[in-house]
Scaffold this motif. Structure first.
Motif, PDB file in Angstrom:
ATOM      1  N   ALA A 266       0.840  -1.205   0.000  1.00  0.00           N
ATOM      2  CA  ALA A 266       0.000   0.000   0.000  1.00  0.00           C
ATOM      3  C   ALA A 266       0.869   1.246   0.000  1.00  0.00           C
ATOM      4  CB  ALA A 266      -0.906   0.018   1.231  1.00  0.00           C
ATOM      5  N   GLY A 267       0.563   2.185  -0.861  1.00  0.00           N
ATOM      6  CA  GLY A 267       1.298   3.440  -0.911  1.00  0.00           C
ATOM      7  C   GLY A 267       2.556   3.402  -1.749  1.00  0.00           C
ATOM      8  N   GLY A 268       2.823   2.276  -2.404  1.00  0.00           N
ATOM      9  CA  GLY A 268       4.032   2.199  -3.228  1.00  0.00           C
ATOM     10  C   GLY A 268       5.253   1.846  -2.401  1.00  0.00           C
ATOM     11  N   GLY A 269       6.413   2.199  -2.904  1.00  0.00           N
ATOM     12  CA  GLY A 269       7.653   1.779  -2.256  1.00  0.00           C
ATOM     13  C   GLY A 269       8.281   2.808  -1.347  1.00  0.00           C
ATOM     14  N   GLY A 270       7.640   3.945  -1.130  1.00  0.00           N
ATOM     15  CA  GLY A 270       8.222   4.984  -0.293  1.00  0.00           C
ATOM     16  C   GLY A 270       7.987   4.738   1.192  1.00  0.00           C
ATOM     17  N   SER A 271       8.174   5.785   1.990  1.00  0.00           N
ATOM     18  CA  SER A 271       7.969   5.688   3.426  1.00  0.00           C
ATOM     19  C   SER A 271       6.514   5.350   3.726  1.00  0.00           C
ATOM     20  CB  SER A 271       8.344   7.007   4.101  1.00  0.00           C
ATOM     21  OG  SER A 271       7.973   6.993   5.468  1.00  0.00           O
ATOM     22  N   TYR A 272       6.309   4.476   4.718  1.00  0.00           N
ATOM     23  CA  TYR A 272       4.943   4.073   5.045  1.00  0.00           C
ATOM     24  C   TYR A 272       4.249   5.070   5.967  1.00  0.00           C
ATOM     25  CZ  TYR A 272       0.972   1.320   6.607  1.00  0.00           C
ATOM     26  OH  TYR A 272      -0.306   0.898   6.897  1.00  0.00           O
ATOM     27  N   ALA A 273       5.003   5.889   6.662  1.00  0.00           N
ATOM     28  CA  ALA A 273       4.401   6.793   7.653  1.00  0.00           C
ATOM     29  C   ALA A 273       3.325   7.708   7.059  1.00  0.00           C
ATOM     30  CB  ALA A 273       5.488   7.628   8.331  1.00  0.00           C
ATOM     31  N   PRO A 274       3.572   8.405   5.942  1.00  0.00           N
ATOM     32  CA  PRO A 274       2.510   9.244   5.373  1.00  0.00           C
ATOM     33  C   PRO A 274       1.283   8.446   4.947  1.00  0.00           C
ATOM     34  CG  PRO A 274       4.649   9.783   4.408  1.00  0.00           C
ATOM     35  CD  PRO A 274       4.817   8.512   5.166  1.00  0.00           C
ATOM     36  N   VAL A 275       1.510   7.229   4.471  1.00  0.00           N
ATOM     37  CA  VAL A 275       0.404   6.370   4.049  1.00  0.00           C
ATOM     38  C   VAL A 275      -0.443   5.989   5.260  1.00  0.00           C
ATOM     39  CG1 VAL A 275      -0.196   4.161   2.973  1.00  0.00           C
ATOM     40  CG2 VAL A 275       1.746   5.486   2.121  1.00  0.00           C
ATOM     41  N   PHE A 276       0.222   5.603   6.327  1.00  0.00           N
ATOM     42  CA  PHE A 276      -0.496   5.231   7.552  1.00  0.00           C
ATOM     43  C   PHE A 276      -1.300   6.399   8.100  1.00  0.00           C
ATOM     44  CE2 PHE A 276      -0.580   5.251  12.222  1.00  0.00           C
ATOM     45  CZ  PHE A 276      -1.389   4.142  12.429  1.00  0.00           C
ATOM     46  N   LEU A 277      -0.715   7.588   8.111  1.00  0.00           N
ATOM     47  CA  LEU A 277      -1.419   8.756   8.634  1.00  0.00           C
ATOM     48  C   LEU A 277      -2.645   9.095   7.790  1.00  0.00           C
ATOM     49  CD1 LEU A 277       1.574  11.036   9.678  1.00  0.00           C
ATOM     50  CD2 LEU A 277       0.021   9.758  11.173  1.00  0.00           C
ATOM     51  N   ALA A 278      -2.565   8.854   6.484  1.00  0.00           N
ATOM     52  CA  ALA A 278      -3.732   9.069   5.626  1.00  0.00           C
ATOM     53  C   ALA A 278      -4.821   8.047   5.936  1.00  0.00           C
ATOM     54  CB  ALA A 278      -3.330   8.986   4.157  1.00  0.00           C
ATOM     55  N   ALA A 279      -4.412   6.790   6.153  1.00  0.00           N
ATOM     56  CA  ALA A 279      -5.386   5.736   6.465  1.00  0.00           C
ATOM     57  C   ALA A 279      -5.940   5.867   7.875  1.00  0.00           C
ATOM     58  CB  ALA A 279      -4.727   4.365   6.299  1.00  0.00           C
ATOM     59  N   ALA A 280      -5.228   6.596   8.725  1.00  0.00           N
ATOM     60  CA  ALA A 280      -5.614   6.704  10.138  1.00  0.00           C
ATOM     61  C   ALA A 280      -6.916   7.457  10.359  1.00  0.00           C
ATOM     62  CB  ALA A 280      -4.491   7.377  10.936  1.00  0.00           C
ATOM     63  N   ILE A 281      -7.515   7.988   9.289  1.00  0.00           N
ATOM     64  CA  ILE A 281      -8.797   8.671   9.417  1.00  0.00           C
ATOM     65  C   ILE A 281      -9.834   7.740  10.033  1.00  0.00           C
ATOM     66  CG2 ILE A 281      -9.499   8.049   7.081  1.00  0.00           C
ATOM     67  CD1 ILE A 281     -10.343  11.321   8.935  1.00  0.00           C
ATOM     68  N   ILE A 282      -9.686   6.413   9.848  1.00  0.00           N
ATOM     69  CA  ILE A 282     -10.643   5.474  10.424  1.00  0.00           C
ATOM     70  C   ILE A 282     -10.596   5.526  11.952  1.00  0.00           C
ATOM     71  CG2 ILE A 282      -9.064   3.469  10.454  1.00  0.00           C
ATOM     72  CD1 ILE A 282     -11.503   1.744   9.655  1.00  0.00           C
ATOM     73  N   GLY A 283      -9.413   5.779  12.498  1.00  0.00           N
ATOM     74  CA  GLY A 283      -9.299   5.910  13.946  1.00  0.00           C
ATOM     75  C   GLY A 283      -9.782   7.258  14.440  1.00  0.00           C
ATOM     76  N   PHE A 284      -9.417   8.320  13.737  1.00  0.00           N
ATOM     77  CA  PHE A 284      -9.839   9.660  14.144  1.00  0.00           C
ATOM     78  C   PHE A 284     -11.356   9.802  14.057  1.00  0.00           C
ATOM     79  CE2 PHE A 284      -5.434  10.849  12.544  1.00  0.00           C
ATOM     80  CZ  PHE A 284      -4.901  10.898  13.821  1.00  0.00           C
ATOM     81  N   TYR A 285     -11.962   9.157  13.065  1.00  0.00           N
ATOM     82  CA  TYR A 285     -13.412   9.203  12.892  1.00  0.00           C
ATOM     83  C   TYR A 285     -14.129   8.415  13.982  1.00  0.00           C
ATOM     84  CZ  TYR A 285     -17.897   9.005  10.354  1.00  0.00           C
ATOM     85  OH  TYR A 285     -19.216   9.112   9.982  1.00  0.00           O
ATOM     86  N   GLN A 286     -13.412   7.473  14.592  1.00  0.00           N
ATOM     87  CA  GLN A 286     -14.021   6.571  15.567  1.00  0.00           C
ATOM     88  C   GLN A 286     -14.240   7.214  16.929  1.00  0.00           C
ATOM     89  OE1 GLN A 286     -15.030   3.003  15.547  1.00  0.00           O
ATOM     90  NE2 GLN A 286     -15.888   4.048  17.310  1.00  0.00           N
ATOM     91  N   TYR A 287     -13.228   7.881  17.439  1.00  0.00           N
ATOM     92  CA  TYR A 287     -13.212   8.185  18.865  1.00  0.00           C
ATOM     93  C   TYR A 287     -13.768   9.554  19.219  1.00  0.00           C
ATOM     94  CZ  TYR A 287     -10.537   3.986  19.849  1.00  0.00           C
ATOM     95  OH  TYR A 287     -10.139   2.690  19.999  1.00  0.00           O
ATOM     96  N   TYR A 288     -15.006   9.800  18.881  1.00  0.00           N
ATOM     97  CA  TYR A 288     -15.751  10.847  19.561  1.00  0.00           C
ATOM     98  C   TYR A 288     -17.159  10.327  19.755  1.00  0.00           C
ATOM     99  CZ  TYR A 288     -16.600  12.193  14.633  1.00  0.00           C
ATOM    100  OH  TYR A 288     -16.879  12.196  13.287  1.00  0.00           O
TER     101      TYR A 288
END
Length: 494
Positions: free
Chosen positions: A209-231
């Motif tokens: 996922a996200g190609g061959g670069g750093s995974y951190a930006p990809v994870f932060l983009a996908a992390a919307i599922i967590g941010f959307y969850q906790y309120y």
């Protein structure tokens, strides 16, 4: 941190009476478990996970599940701060009256304005998200028109439940909580037992996922599922004047919402992850609805439709809880004469003990927003872009107000206190909130026009700009004599 049982109930000294100061018209008919169930159904692990699972998996692969841990830890800190504030100021409306007591009228006005619009938009977003599941349940082809009609129907049913009063709301919250939790556990266990294609190790493999670069930006983009969850935990405090012993009950309900809701969401996500046979198909865009496909493959048509029924209950109970929170916020706003039409909006039905006109607004405006999607194909997407940012922003306005008050000498006198850990927890909650807001707002699609790439930040700026213009041209914020800024100890003159 301590639940100081010996402290004065519902706010104690220092101006914490809250409801008593207004001569509250509400009835304290909501028990501890119903208050927790309200927060749980607002947080709704099934709604958030089912809604964003495909997007998060396609963006970040299986490791996106760690976003639940990241967001859960950060929002737990926010819940601790809110618990201490609501224990001293158990006033209907949540973040608006808390900001008012911790900082002042202008800060409170803007906090309430942002949170109000975020709630109204979120009501539309949740009800709109139920449309495809209704279509699957009843066997018709989903379209924009049918989805809008389903959205309106869900909002109307939710409004009728809210109009029935606090007891009906409590029953609906408990029923929704039970159906959602049992459904999530039963479906999850069944998927793990009969339809698991992977081992637990996939949660550390991004499958390209996200190609061959750093995974951190990809994870932060996908992390919307967590941010959307906790309120949703803050909804426990929105109904503070309808809960017996709110200073003790509500902070516990907030924490329990994060514990149980977060665990249920993580479990739901994990069982779906292990049941997806081909991650690359999702990441490459060939499988655009893995949740529905997994349910039909594992349960068959009859079983999948039964699950859709439970999911629909989850969407309805979430909409009910959102409306309840929005109605109390609007009522609290109007009770303090903070908005045009305040005399109408603070109107109260004594027979059912609900703010009926405020609840009407919490139904009509989301319906109008839903119909707007018929005019512009992507209008709803643009409007909803503000929802998560608005909620996180208004949360952090309260967290910042609490930190400022704490540095100026505020010490909670409520039944729940953070004690010597208060400053550290408050600062950490603010740091997390700033990080979350930056991540939610960040532009990640350079190929799109700049106004689409920065739509979240732009929508937030429009709401804030409109609020500032309204506030400083009408000066409604200065019309109330309700307490403001009194959490901070006043220096005695020599």
């Amino acid at each position: 941190m301590t639940d100081a049982g010996s402290a004065a109930a519902a706010g104690g000294a220092g101006g914490g009476g809250g409801a008593a100061e207004h001569g509250s018209e509400f009835r304290r008919e909501m028990g501890p478990w119903a208050n927790f169930a309200l927060g749980f159904t607002y947080l709704s692990p099934v709604v958030s996970t089912y809604t964003l699972f495909a997007t998060a998996l396609a963006t970040g692969g299986p490791p996106m599940i760690w976003a639940f841990l990241l967001a859960g830890a950060g929002q737990f800190l926010v819940a601790l701060v809110f618990g201490e504030v609501v224990a001293q100021f158990p006033i209907a409306g949540g973040v608006y009256p808390w900001a008012r007591r911790l900082w002042g009228i202008r800060w409170a006005w803007m906090t309430g304005w942002i949170y109000m619009w975020a709630l109204l938009v979120t009501i539309t977003a949740v009800a709109y998200g139920a449309g495809p599941f209704v279509a699957i349940l009843f066997g018709f082809e989903p379209s924009v028109h049918t989805t809008v009609l389903c959205t309106v129907a869900l909002i109307v049913v939710a409004a009728l439940i809210n109009y029935a009063g606090t007891r009906a709301l409590s029953k609906a919250a408990v029923i929704g909580f039970t159906a959602e939790l049992v459904g999530a556990v039963v479906v999850g266990v069944y998927l793990l037992s009969t339809h698991r294609f992977h081992g637990i190790g996939v949660v550390v493999d991004n499958f390209g996922a996200g190609g061959g670069g750093s995974y951190a930006p990809v994870f932060l983009a996908a992390a919307i599922i967590g941010f959307y969850q906790y309120y949703g935990f803050e909804a426990c405090g929105d109904l503070a004047e309808e809960v017996a012993r709110p200073g003790a009950v509500i902070p516990k309900a907030m924490r329990r919402t994060v514990y149980v809701g977060g665990a249920a969401a993580t479990f739901t996500c994990l069982t779906l992850l292990l049941a997806v046979s081909d991650y690359r198909a999702v990441i490459d865009g060939k499988d655009t609805d893995p949740v529905v496909r997994v349910l039909f493959d594992a349960l068959g048509e009859v079983g999948a439709r039964l699950v859709m029924g439970v999911v629909l209950i989850s969407f309805l109970s979430c909409t009910v809880s959102l409306q309840a929170a929005a109605g109390r916020l609007i009522y609290s706003y109007a009770r303090d004469k903070m908005v045009v039409g305040h005399r109408l909006l603070r109107s109260f039905s004594y027979a059912r003990a609900v703010p009926h006109n405020a609840l009407l607004v919490a139904a009509v405006i989301p319906i109008v927003i839903a119909f707007w999607s018929l005019i512009s194909e992507d209008a709803l997407t643009k409007i909803v872009s503000f929802a998560v940012l608005g909620i996180y922003g208004s949360f952090q306005m309260v967290v910042l107000a609490a930190l400022r008050a704490r540095l100026k000498g505020w010490r909670s006198t409520g039944e729940f206190r953070l004690g010597r850990w208060g400053l550290l927890i408050n600062a950490a909650a603010l740091a997390y909130g700033i990080f979350a807001i930056i991540n939610i707002s960040w532009a990640r699609n350079p190929g799109q026009p700049w106004y689409e790439n920065w739509i979240v930040l732009l929508s937030g700026g429009v709401v804030m700009g409109a609020g500032l213009l309204y506030m400083f041209t009408t000066h409604h914020y200065g019309r109330s004599d309700s307490p403001a800024g009194d959490a901070i100890p006043q220096r005695s003159e020599a």
